[in-house]
Motif scaffolding. Structure first.
Motif, short mmCIF file in Angstrom:
data_model
loop_
_atom_site.label_atom_id
_atom_site.label_comp_id
_atom_site.label_asym_id
_atom_site.label_seq_id
_atom_site.Cartn_x
_atom_site.Cartn_y
_atom_site.Cartn_z
N LEU A 67 0.81 -1.20 0.00
CA LEU A 67 0.00 0.00 0.00
C LEU A 67 0.85 1.27 0.00
N GLU A 68 0.26 2.31 -0.53
CA GLU A 68 0.88 3.64 -0.49
C GLU A 68 0.71 4.21 0.92
N ARG A 74 -4.54 5.79 6.91
CA ARG A 74 -5.98 5.66 7.24
C ARG A 74 -6.25 4.41 8.06
N VAL A 75 -5.59 3.31 7.73
CA VAL A 75 -5.78 2.06 8.48
C VAL A 75 -5.24 2.22 9.91
N ILE A 76 -4.10 2.84 10.05
CA ILE A 76 -3.53 3.04 11.39
C ILE A 76 -4.38 4.02 12.19
N GLU A 77 -4.93 5.05 11.54
CA GLU A 77 -5.85 5.96 12.23
C GLU A 77 -7.08 5.21 12.73
N ALA A 78 -7.61 4.31 11.92
CA ALA A 78 -8.77 3.51 12.33
C ALA A 78 -8.41 2.64 13.53
N GLY A 116 0.82 7.39 16.75
CA GLY A 116 2.28 7.43 16.65
C GLY A 116 2.93 6.11 17.06
N LEU A 117 2.40 5.52 18.12
CA LEU A 117 2.93 4.25 18.58
C LEU A 117 2.68 3.14 17.56
N ALA A 118 1.49 3.09 17.00
CA ALA A 118 1.17 2.06 15.99
C ALA A 118 2.02 2.26 14.74
N TYR A 119 2.16 3.49 14.29
CA TYR A 119 2.95 3.76 13.09
C TYR A 119 4.41 3.37 13.31
N THR A 120 4.95 3.75 14.47
CA THR A 120 6.34 3.42 14.80
C THR A 120 6.53 1.91 14.90
N THR A 121 5.55 1.23 15.47
CA THR A 121 5.63 -0.23 15.59
C THR A 121 5.56 -0.89 14.22
N MET A 122 4.74 -0.37 13.33
CA MET A 122 4.67 -0.91 11.97
C MET A 122 6.02 -0.70 11.25
N MET A 123 6.65 0.46 11.48
CA MET A 123 7.96 0.72 10.88
C MET A 123 8.99 -0.27 11.43
#
Length: 169
Positions: A67-68, A74-78, A116-123
């Motif tokens: 995904l872009e 949007r998925v992480i925001e959800a 921020g935590l979810a995004y960082t964890t995905m990274m």
């Protein structure tokens, strides 16, 4: 005083027998590592809870590496919105958040912190498990330091790091 149930006696008996066989040596010293690295009991529980929630939420999602950035955001925001709307989760998770006065303006609210935590964890997950990532960005020290920027404790970040290192999302 009540006696332990037969179930709890058998569990404790199982623990002592595994120690005597030498299989639990890592588990036996894990608490010591947790204390030295600043992982409180709350951070340990909340790190496990957060990673479990990530795995559950994304279990049926498409492989996100395809995904872009906008759809991923949007998925992480959800995901963050779902956690914020769960009062029991927030009550449990609150001790692992930095006090609101100490958070940066970018991560001042619980939904921003969880995003921020979810995004960082995905990274972190991508960094650890994607074969196309040649230069690794995260180590335990950098990941724990990123927690302060996201508005959570370093202990929580260490527990999340350990969970992701043990098993890919």
């Amino acid at each position: 005083r009540s006696r332990p149930s037969s179930e709890s006696r058998s569990r404790s008996a199982g623990r002592s027998s595994s120690r005597s066989r030498g299989k639990a040596s890592h588990r036996g010293t894990s608490w010591f590592f947790d204390v030295l690295s600043g992982i409180s009991a709350e951070d340990k529980r909340n790190g496990d809870l957060f990673v479990s929630a990530l795995r559950s939420f994304f279990a049926t999602a498409l492989r996100m590496s395809q995904l872009e950035a906008d759809p991923v955001q949007r998925v992480i925001e959800a995901f963050a919105d779902a956690l914020v709307s769960d009062k029991a989760f927030l009550d449990c998770f609150q001790p692992s958040m930095v006090p609101e006065k100490e958070r940066t303006k970018d991560y001042s609210t619980p939904d921003m912190v969880l995003f921020g935590l979810a995004y960082t964890t995905m990274m972190l997950n991508t960094d650890m498990y994607n074969k196309n990532v040649s230069q690794k960005m995260w180590d335990t020290k950098k990941f724990a330091g990123a927690g302060k920027d996201c508005g959570v404790t370093a202990g929580l970040m260490m527990q999340i790091y350990k969970n992701i290192q043990k098993e890919e999302l």
